[in-house]
Design a protein around this motif. Structure first.
Motif, PDB file in Angstrom:
ATOM      1  N   UNK A  83      21.132  -0.860 -16.895  1.00 14.65           N
ATOM      2  CA  UNK A  83      21.006  -1.165 -15.306  1.00 14.65           C
ATOM      3  C   UNK A  83      22.385  -0.093 -14.820  1.00 14.65           C
ATOM      4  N   UNK A  84      21.936   0.727 -13.986  1.00 13.17           N
ATOM      5  CA  UNK A  84      23.058   1.815 -13.304  1.00 13.17           C
ATOM      6  C   UNK A  84      22.840   1.848 -11.916  1.00 13.17           C
ATOM      7  N   UNK A  85      24.161   2.265 -11.280  1.00 12.20           N
ATOM      8  CA  UNK A  85      23.997   2.674 -10.091  1.00 12.20           C
ATOM      9  C   UNK A  85      24.639   3.958  -9.874  1.00 12.20           C
ATOM     10  N   UNK A  86      23.830   4.979  -9.478  1.00 10.81           N
ATOM     11  CA  UNK A  86      23.748   6.476  -9.695  1.00 10.81           C
ATOM     12  C   UNK A  86      24.510   6.949  -8.219  1.00 10.81           C
ATOM     13  N   UNK A  87      24.868   5.992  -7.439  1.00 10.74           N
ATOM     14  CA  UNK A  87      25.427   6.518  -6.013  1.00 10.74           C
ATOM     15  C   UNK A  87      24.157   6.830  -4.994  1.00 10.74           C
ATOM     16  N   UNK A  88      23.371   7.571  -5.302  1.00  9.22           N
ATOM     17  CA  UNK A  88      22.052   8.004  -4.598  1.00  9.22           C
ATOM     18  C   UNK A  88      20.936   6.830  -4.746  1.00  9.22           C
ATOM     19  N   UNK A  89      21.275   5.897  -5.822  1.00  5.38           N
ATOM     20  CA  UNK A  89      20.085   5.118  -6.273  1.00  5.38           C
ATOM     21  C   UNK A  89      20.853   3.739  -7.198  1.00  5.38           C
ATOM     22  N   UNK A  90      19.990   2.749  -7.114  1.00  8.76           N
ATOM     23  CA  UNK A  90      20.195   1.608  -8.118  1.00  8.76           C
ATOM     24  C   UNK A  90      18.995   1.459  -8.872  1.00  8.76           C
ATOM     25  N   UNK A  91      19.295   1.531 -10.139  1.00  9.62           N
ATOM     26  CA  UNK A  91      18.264   1.387 -11.033  1.00  9.62           C
ATOM     27  C   UNK A  91      18.437   0.373 -12.335  1.00  9.62           C
ATOM     28  N   UNK A  92      17.240  -0.157 -12.729  1.00 10.15           N
ATOM     29  CA  UNK A  92      17.185  -0.821 -13.924  1.00 10.15           C
ATOM     30  C   UNK A  92      16.247  -0.060 -15.221  1.00 10.15           C
ATOM     31  N   UNK A  93      16.490  -0.249 -16.179  1.00 11.96           N
ATOM     32  CA  UNK A  93      15.513   0.425 -17.320  1.00 11.96           C
ATOM     33  C   UNK A  93      15.288  -0.692 -18.156  1.00 11.96           C
ATOM     34  N   UNK A  94      13.905  -0.420 -18.577  1.00  8.41           N
ATOM     35  CA  UNK A  94      13.244  -1.061 -19.620  1.00  8.41           C
ATOM     36  C   UNK A  94      12.008  -0.560 -20.369  1.00  8.41           C
TER      37      UNK A  94
END
Length: 163
Positions: free
Chosen positions: A105-116
């Protein structure tokens, strides 16, 4: 910057899966898509909003197959864009309720994302974009994307509150 094609965009993804019914259940359950068309036991087409398909799934040459081993070329991940933070949070809540683990799970500044990974080992990114006016920028105006930790508990709480 050069290149680009005005008006062009990525239309859809198509994944080979080992078990079509299992894949359809995953993408229509926790991910939140719906089936728009099906070709018997061979393929299914899914959409978030009634578009003919955002994702195709098939067992052409892959029924009962296994994911490729690490270190080989192929899809890194397929990114699925949710319209806002609450919708992303609801998807994360459905995954948690189904016992499906996140791999990151990451905050990329431009977006928030979870990975699976999906049940066939295909990498997925579920994300929401921030408004472009809120994107972090360097002094020269270029994007200053980051990979910071995402507060998954807060995202999950927002998703559960929005139900």
């Amino acid at each position: 910057m050069t290149g680009g094609v005005p008006g062009a965009r990525l239309g859809h993804g198509h994944l080979r899966v080992a078990d079509l019914d299992r894949a359809v259940a995953f993408y229509t359950g926790p991910i939140g898509m719906r089936v728009t068309a099906r070709i018997g036991r061979q393929a299914a087409f899914l959409s978030f909003d009634g578009y003919h398909h955002h994702l195709g799934l098939n067992v052409w040459g892959s029924r009962g197959g296994t994911p490729p081993p690490p270190g080989h070329t192929g899809l890194f991940h397929l990114a699925l864009l949710y319209p806002d933070r609450a919708a992303l949070g609801r998807a994360v809540a459905r995954l948690a309720d189904a016992g499906h683990p996140l791999t990151g799970a990451s905050d990329h500044g431009v977006s928030e994302a979870v990975y699976l990974d999906d049940p066939d080992g295909n990498g997925l990114e579920l994300y929401r974009d921030r408004a472009e006016a809120d994107w972090p920028r360097h002094p020269d105006g270029s994007l200053a994307m980051v990979t910071d930790p995402l507060d998954v508990a807060a995202l999950l709480a927002e998703g559960r509150a929005a139900v």
